[in-house]
Structures are given as C-alpha cells and as structure tokens.
Design a protein around this motif. Structure first.
Motif, PDB file in Angstrom:
ATOM      1  N   PHE A  42       0.925  -1.318  -0.003  1.00  0.00           N
ATOM      2  CA  PHE A  42      -0.347  -0.565   0.054  1.00  0.00           C
ATOM      3  C   PHE A  42       0.784   1.174  -0.226  1.00  0.00           C
ATOM      4  CE2 PHE A  42      -1.668   2.815   3.058  1.00  0.00           C
ATOM      5  CZ  PHE A  42      -2.609   3.838   2.014  1.00  0.00           C
ATOM      6  N   THR A  46       0.862   3.621  -2.697  1.00  0.00           N
ATOM      7  CA  THR A  46       0.258   5.234  -3.095  1.00  0.00           C
ATOM      8  C   THR A  46       1.536   6.393  -3.040  1.00  0.00           C
ATOM      9  OG1 THR A  46      -1.267   4.577  -1.604  1.00  0.00           O
ATOM     10  CG2 THR A  46      -0.374   6.655  -1.308  1.00  0.00           C
ATOM     11  N   SER A  47       2.728   6.291  -2.911  1.00  0.00           N
ATOM     12  CA  SER A  47       3.702   6.903  -2.435  1.00  0.00           C
ATOM     13  C   SER A  47       4.770   7.801  -3.633  1.00  0.00           C
ATOM     14  CB  SER A  47       3.966   7.343  -1.859  1.00  0.00           C
ATOM     15  OG  SER A  47       5.044   5.983  -0.657  1.00  0.00           O
ATOM     16  N   LEU A 209       1.429   9.312   5.630  1.00  0.00           N
ATOM     17  CA  LEU A 209       1.087  10.075   4.584  1.00  0.00           C
ATOM     18  C   LEU A 209      -0.592  10.495   4.862  1.00  0.00           C
ATOM     19  CD1 LEU A 209       0.672   6.487   2.497  1.00  0.00           C
ATOM     20  CD2 LEU A 209       2.362   8.522   2.574  1.00  0.00           C
ATOM     21  N   ILE A 211      -3.523  10.492   6.473  1.00  0.00           N
ATOM     22  CA  ILE A 211      -4.062   9.728   5.836  1.00  0.00           C
ATOM     23  C   ILE A 211      -5.623  10.058   7.084  1.00  0.00           C
ATOM     24  CG2 ILE A 211      -5.485   7.870   4.955  1.00  0.00           C
ATOM     25  CD1 ILE A 211      -3.139   7.040   3.155  1.00  0.00           C
TER      26      ILE A 211
END
Length: 215
Positions: A42, A46-47, A209, A211
């Motif tokens: 993930f 994502t990054s 992140l 989030i």
C-alpha cells in the motif's frame, strides 16, 4: 484505494494473524507477515514517485516484516530483535529530516519509565550477563529515540499526530513482547502484543501519509 476498504482488509489480515497465533499455530507462519506486507504494498503504490515518498519509512516496514519472520522461531529471537531495531533506526532517520525539537518534561518522563522497565527485565533474565541484556539495552535506547524523534516530527507539523501515537503504541507492544519472552507469557499478553504492534505500524504509515481515518 478507498480508506475504509484499506482499513477493512488490514483488520481482516490482523484478525487472521491473531486467530492463527492463538488457535491455529500451524498456520501462523503464513498469516503473521501478511498485514505488514499489505502495508508495504500500500505504501509503495500510494507514494512511490511522489514528493512524500520515503525510502526510510519503506525500509522501516521491511525491517518489521523481516523481524516478524525471524521471531517465528524462538532460536532467532536476537536476529529478529535486531531486525526490528534496524527498522526503528530507519524510522528515526526519516523523523530526523526535520530539526529535533525537545519537550524536556515528556522526554524525561518516558526515559525514566523506559530505564526502569529495562532494569526490571534484565533483573529477571536468567542469563543476566549474556547477549540478551545487551540487546534489550540497545533496543530500549532505540525505541525511545524513535519516540522522541517522532514527537519532534509531529511538533513541526501537527497533522503528523498519528506518527508519535504509533511510536508510543510500538513501545507498549515491545514492552508486552519482552514481558512474555522473559517473565511470563499468556494468551492475553500475546493478544496485546499483536494488536498494539499492527496498530503501531498502521498509525506510522497513515501518519506519514497524513491519511485521516475519517476520510
């Protein structure tokens, strides 16, 4: 990926790992690494290639994954602990990308508790002068450093509040793990270790992140 779906999948993997650990140990070697492997995938998807991508956070997760695998065997406790220690160092390197800010009262309080608990563990280890004592001392120093650098990272930018929460929960997980290893193990202790460990890694990744759980 939808945030709720991500958390749902992660929680399912954590439940599977804990259930196997407590009820079906023959499957634990397969389920234990899955939650952190999921976080690695993930985080990378994502990054990677983005300004907020961090090789150090990724390496910290990999260190945790390697530690998970090594700790499946009691004979590999020290290599497993060293893998986690190295993973913590990678996190520290990332957190030190911003200048260190001190909160003397908080840092001193946590240091006192950490030292007292470390002395308590070492006193209860049969091999007091063996390698275990050295590893415990180094590990406590490292996890404490990770906590204070994570707090500093947060003090620079309050939106990173999940990072020190993750580091603090990581300290609880490590304390429970060492208690079970050197003093007394139980199903409750094993449950606490797993829940706090997997929560800590999720908080660190989500925190870095930025989030929100309410997204």
């Amino acid at each position: 990926m939808n945030i709720y779906l991500l958390v749902f999948i992660y929680v399912l993997l954590v439940i599977a790992a804990i259930f196997a650990k407590l009820q079906k140990p023959q499957f634990y070697k397969y389920t234990k690494p899955l939650p952190i492997l999921f976080l690695i995938v993930f985080f990378s998807m994502t990054s990677f290639g983005q300004p907020h991508f961090s090789t150090w956070i990724l390496l910290g997760l990999v260190g945790g994954l390697l530690g998970d695998i090594l700790l499946l065997k009691d004979s590999l406790f020290i290599p497993g602990a060293l893998a986690f220690l190295i993973g913590h160092i990678f996190y520290i390197v990332e957190f030190l990308q911003k200048p260190l800010i001190y909160d003397l009262y908080l840092f001193t309080s946590v240091a006192v508790v950490s030292v007292l608990y470390g002395l308590y563990l070492i006193r209860n280890i049969q091999r007091k002068k063996g390698l275990y004592g050295f590893v415990i001392t180094a590990y406590i120093a490292c996890i404490y450093s990770m906590f204070i650098t994570s707090m500093s990272f947060y003090l620079h930018e309050p939106s990173y509040f999940l990072i020190p929460l993750g580091a603090g929960v990581f300290m609880v997980s490590d304390a429970a793990l060492s208690y079970g290893k050197f003093i007394r193990s139980s199903n409750m202790q094993e449950f606490i270790v797993s829940v706090t460990y997997y929560s800590a890694q999720l908080f660190i990744v989500f925190g870095y992140l930025r989030i929100p759980f309410t997204a």
